[in-house]
Enzyme design. Structure first.
Site, PDB file in Angstrom:
ATOM      1  N   CYS A  53      -1.173   3.436  -1.150  1.00  0.00           N
ATOM      2  CA  CYS A  53       0.014   3.472  -1.568  1.00  0.00           C
ATOM      3  C   CYS A  53       0.074   3.319  -3.293  1.00  0.00           C
ATOM      4  CB  CYS A  53       0.867   2.471  -1.187  1.00  0.00           C
ATOM      5  SG  CYS A  53       1.366   2.774   0.512  1.00  0.00           S
ATOM      6  N   HIS A  73      -4.703  -1.041   0.894  1.00  0.00           N
ATOM      7  CA  HIS A  73      -3.197  -1.322   0.446  1.00  0.00           C
ATOM      8  C   HIS A  73      -3.218  -1.100  -1.093  1.00  0.00           C
ATOM      9  CE1 HIS A  73      -1.370  -1.827   4.138  1.00  0.00           C
ATOM     10  NE2 HIS A  73      -1.990  -2.909   4.583  1.00  0.00           N
TER      11      HIS A  73
END
Length: 242
Positions: free
Chosen positions: A132, A89
């Protein structure tokens, strides 16, 4: 006015060892194992010595990169190229370790630059980042015709600190990257398909990855989304993997 001359086809020497390090947070990232399987298959086909570390903490991201650099600099044989795959992430410029702490991408990238890694000086270093880079989602725009801008930079005779590096991000700055629970990420799966099925200089392969991803329709929460990778290159020569 003189006729333009064709470009010289200077290529990196790929006759030596090829090394790959993959650092992947699998926790709360469904589909990661499918991506790891695909990458392992790709590195095997492209004759890389590949190491995978699952679920590194933020500190271990840094430590594993440092170990990778030290092991390369300790080798006596000729090293041609290194790949580093980072999967976690993330937010812009940072990755989240398994422990929830953040690590700066810039600190990871520095480890293998021409100043800090003797074995890779003037050799290609490819970073693939599946994470991301923000919160924004792209619904896509209707287009007619192609409008592509390419930026090039002259490189002087001495080697600057940050040449021979290729950064490949799964999405552009500020945007979300997508994964499928079982099939893995559109980015890693497409990249592996192109790198194993096609031959050509790496930047042309990445153009094909971008084209395929730009054509793909992703549906998230019932809404169509578009996603495309971003490529940043300071390569000075053509890089052929097969």
């Amino acid at each position: 006015m003189s006729n333009p001359q064709p470009l010289e086809e200077e290529t990196y020497d790929m006759s030596g060892a090829r090394l790959a390090l993959t650092l992947c947070v699998t926790k709360a990232r469904e589909g990661s194992e499918a991506d790891l399987d695909a990458l392992e298959r790709m590195f095997q086909q492209l004759k890389f010595e590949s190491t995978i570390k699952r679920d590194p903490t933020a500190q271990q991201f840094q430590e594993e990169l440092d170990k990778f650099q030290q092991a390369m600099d300790a080798r006596d044989d000729f090293i041609s190229c290194a790949f580093v795959v980072l999967m976690a992430h993330g937010l812009e410029g940072r990755l989240k370790g398994e422990d929830g702490e953040m690590v700066e991408l810039e600190d990871l990238f520095k480890v293998l630059n021409n100043k800090n890694c003797r074995a890779l000086r003037a050799k290609p270093k490819v970073y693939i980042v599946q994470a991301c880079r923000g919160e924004q989602r792209d619904p896509g725009e209707t287009v007619s015709g192609d409008d592509i801008v390419m930026i090039t930079k002259d490189s002087p005779q001495t080697i600057p600190t940050y040449t021979d590096i290729l950064h490949v991000y799964s999405t552009v700055e500020g945007y979300i990257a997508y994964r499928h629970d079982k099939e893995g990420s559109c980015f890693i799966q497409t990249l592996v398909d192109v790198f194993t099925e096609r031959k050509g200089p790496i930047l042309e392969l990445l153009t094909e990855v971008t084209r395929r991803m730009a054509e793909a329709e992703l549906v998230q929460e019932g809404k169509p989304r578009k996603v495309n990778p971003e490529i940043q290159s300071t390569l000075r020569k053509r890089l052929y993997l097969q």
